[in-house]
Motif scaffolding. Structure first.
Motif, PDB file in Angstrom:
ATOM      1  N   GLU A  26      12.867  27.327 -33.439  1.00 16.68           N
ATOM      2  CA  GLU A  26      12.975  28.236 -32.294  1.00 16.68           C
ATOM      3  C   GLU A  26      12.616  29.671 -32.680  1.00 16.68           C
ATOM      4  O   GLU A  26      12.060  30.423 -31.858  1.00 16.68           O
ATOM      5  N   ARG A  52      10.385  30.375 -35.100  1.00 13.98           N
ATOM      6  CA  ARG A  52       8.943  30.356 -35.335  1.00 13.98           C
ATOM      7  C   ARG A  52       8.177  30.307 -34.022  1.00 13.98           C
ATOM      8  O   ARG A  52       7.032  30.770 -33.942  1.00 13.98           O
ATOM      9  N   ALA A  53       8.786  29.766 -32.970  1.00 12.96           N
ATOM     10  CA  ALA A  53       8.144  29.769 -31.654  1.00 12.96           C
ATOM     11  C   ALA A  53       7.887  31.201 -31.179  1.00 12.96           C
ATOM     12  O   ALA A  53       6.885  31.477 -30.511  1.00 12.96           O
ATOM     13  N   LYS A  54       8.759  32.111 -31.550  1.00  7.48           N
ATOM     14  CA  LYS A  54       8.635  33.504 -31.102  1.00  7.48           C
ATOM     15  C   LYS A  54       7.516  34.255 -31.820  1.00  7.48           C
ATOM     16  O   LYS A  54       6.987  35.240 -31.286  1.00  7.48           O
ATOM     17  N   ALA A 102       4.744  32.585 -33.148  1.00  6.03           N
ATOM     18  CA  ALA A 102       3.484  31.853 -33.043  1.00  6.03           C
ATOM     19  C   ALA A 102       2.553  32.583 -32.079  1.00  6.03           C
ATOM     20  O   ALA A 102       2.976  33.088 -31.038  1.00  6.03           O
ATOM     21  N   PRO A 111      -0.517  29.554 -27.939  1.00  9.22           N
ATOM     22  CA  PRO A 111       0.500  29.122 -26.963  1.00  9.22           C
ATOM     23  C   PRO A 111       0.963  27.691 -27.156  1.00  9.22           C
ATOM     24  O   PRO A 111       2.125  27.379 -26.878  1.00  9.22           O
ATOM     25  N   THR A 133       3.599  27.601 -29.864  1.00  9.29           N
ATOM     26  CA  THR A 133       4.882  28.042 -29.303  1.00  9.29           C
ATOM     27  C   THR A 133       5.542  26.903 -28.540  1.00  9.29           C
ATOM     28  O   THR A 133       6.742  26.638 -28.693  1.00  9.29           O
ATOM     29  N   LYS A 134       4.761  26.232 -27.715  1.00 11.07           N
ATOM     30  CA  LYS A 134       5.297  25.136 -26.916  1.00 11.07           C
ATOM     31  C   LYS A 134       5.832  24.012 -27.796  1.00 11.07           C
ATOM     32  O   LYS A 134       6.920  23.464 -27.539  1.00 11.07           O
ATOM     33  N   ASN A 191       9.138  24.994 -29.622  1.00  6.06           N
ATOM     34  CA  ASN A 191      10.264  24.953 -28.677  1.00  6.06           C
ATOM     35  C   ASN A 191      10.623  23.518 -28.298  1.00  6.06           C
ATOM     36  O   ASN A 191      11.799  23.173 -28.159  1.00  6.06           O
ATOM     37  N   ASN A 229       3.848  31.042 -38.481  1.00 10.17           N
ATOM     38  CA  ASN A 229       3.372  30.888 -37.099  1.00 10.17           C
ATOM     39  C   ASN A 229       2.542  29.618 -36.931  1.00 10.17           C
ATOM     40  O   ASN A 229       2.193  29.248 -35.815  1.00 10.17           O
TER      41      ASN A 229
END
Length: 476
Positions: free
Chosen positions: A224, A226-228, A230, A233, A236-237, A240, A407
């Motif tokens: 979570e 690393r999603a921020k 990345a 897109p 990120t998806k 998450n 990322n």
């Protein structure tokens, strides 16, 4: 046996070859010394090992026995073994790559930090192979001061090794070998002229320092977090999705019938974060398959990964990605890309990636035996990923290396509880080994699940094993 007698015996068993040969250094030589044939002449091999030992320890240049001996793979291994047995010196073996099972060691044998190792090589040209072996011995705390070879080709190895603090001992040089062949009438005429001209033109073969041994590192951030950070897109998806669904299992659906793939996806969809396809192996493919697969993916909340392995110029991959029968850009959340065409290949994907925010996975390493996705190629793929973060969501790799940033999503194929491999060069690792020791993010399991009579049950086991391995890591 003196040097002249040894050279003639080597010539008699066809260890001295004349013609056109490419050496490890890349240069073309009219003369090649093939000492691999000595394994079929036990007495000669024993004599070679003894002459090499005597050259180091009875010439006054080194004192006493070494703690260990190590032959440079592979030709020098029998020589080092003969030396070890004859003089009761323990031996260690350097693997060209660490094995993925058992002890997983690069250096095999019993040793302790600080032990001095005599490195044994058959011959040297540039010294590159010796330096690679010394690097790996040093990486486990062993020291090397002396290197012994049968033949010094007199093409720069001695100077290179000296610059690296190593003493080179050779039983004979290329000049001595040639003089012996001339005196015995084995080398004359145009061939002799070619050999002399070659040696004169190649007195020094420069060799770059060997790349440092890859260092496996751990990420200290949870998915979570690393999603921020990345940039892509889809990365990120996926981060998450893994965090919320609590799964880092991807399954490779390498099946050739569309209904079998759909049945598998429906069965295991609740357990996975990604389903990997090879769309071009489906024998009864049509567009209804994609619609049905997308519906299952939406129902069970997983992403679709088309393992296309694009590898052409940018203009061609643009059409391969966006057009044709499969129209991959319209439904695949991620696709794989080889880097052989260079970073310009990414330009071919930019328009198609925007359609559904898809991401590229660069093939940095592969799980097949003998893969050439190693060394500098791997480094270039990591650099390409870091330089194209908007398009590249991650890497296909076997381990997390220092230059792989948080990322990027790291996905590892070739995972099974049974790590014996197959007859076609595939090598397997366990989920725990990949996630905890190699520190990647997602395991990709194929036959271990889809060939099982109870794929859902097996998927549950793999999901638990890989997620538990992830949860057991130390995070900030």
């Amino acid at each position: 046996m003196n040097v002249q007698e040894l050279v003639l015996k080597l010539n008699d068993i066809d260890a001295v070859k004349l013609g056109e040969f490419k050496l490890k250094s890349g240069i073309i030589s009219p003369i090649y010394i093939d000492l691999r044939v000595t394994v079929s002449s036990p007495q000669l091999l024993a004599s070679i090992a003894e002459m090499m030992y005597q050259k180091v320890y009875c010439s006054g240049t080194a004192q006493g026995k070494p703690s260990l001996v190590c032959g440079v793979p592979y030709t020098a291994l029998p020589i080092a073994t003969g030396m070890s047995i004859a003089h009761d010196i323990p031996m260690v073996v350097r693997r060209k790559e660490a094995k993925a099972y058992g002890t997983k060691q690069l250096i095999e044998g019993r040793f302790k930090e600080g032990d001095n190792v005599l490195v044994v090589e058959d011959l040297v040209t540039s010294g590159a192979s010796v330096l690679e072996t010394v690097r790996d011995l040093n990486s486990v705390g062993l020291t090397v001061t002396d290197v012994v070879v049968l033949l010094d080709r007199q093409q720069g190895a001695r100077e290179t090794l000296e610059k690296n603090g190593l003493r080179l001992h050779s039983v004979f040089t290329m000049e001595e070998l040639i003089n012996t062949l001339i005196e015995s009438g084995k080398l004359a005429g145009k061939t002799l002229d070619l050999v002399k001209a070659f040696l004169e033109a190649n007195r020094n073969v420069t060799v770059p320092a060997p790349a440092p041994a890859p260092v496996v590192v751990a990420s200290n951030k949870r998915f979570e977090e690393r999603a921020k950070i990345a940039v892509n897109p889809m990365a990120t998806k996926l981060f998450n999705l893994m965090a919320s669904k609590k799964t880092n299992l991807a399954v490779a659906a390498d099946l050739t019938n569309k209904q079998e793939i759909l049945n598998l996806a429906e069965s295991i969809g609740s357990e996975i974060c990604v389903l990997k396809t090879h769309i071009d192996i489906i024998e009864d493919y049509d567009q209804t398959f994609i619609s049905a697969l997308e519906a299952i993916a939406s129902k069970h909340n997983f992403l679709i990964f088309e393992d296309r392995k694009f590898a052409d110029i940018g203009n061609t991959v643009k059409y391969q990605f966006e057009n044709g029968v499969y129209q991959i850009s319209k439904w695949a959340h991620m696709v794989t890309v080889h880097g052989v065409a260079g970073s310009a290949i990414i330009e071919g994907f930019k328009d198609g990636l925007k359609q559904n925010g898809s991401g590229l996975l660069l093939l940095a390493q592969m799980s097949s035996k003998g893969s050439m996705c190693v060394g500098e190629y791997t480094n270039q793929m990591i650099e390409m990923a870091n330089n194209n973060k908007e398009q590249v969501m991650g890497l296909i790799c076997q381990e997390r290396l220092q230059s792989m940033t948080d990322n990027l999503v790291l996905m590892t194929p070739g995972v099974q509880f049974n790590s014996t491999g197959d007859k076609m060069g595939q090598q397997y690792n366990t989920p725990e080994y990949i996630i905890k020791e190699k520190n990647t993010d997602i395991i990709i399991v194929g036959r271990g699940i889809y060939q099982n009579s109870q794929p859902k049950t097996e998927a549950i086991k793999y999901r638990a094993a890989s997620w538990n391995a992830y949860e057991s890591k130390n995070f900030n």
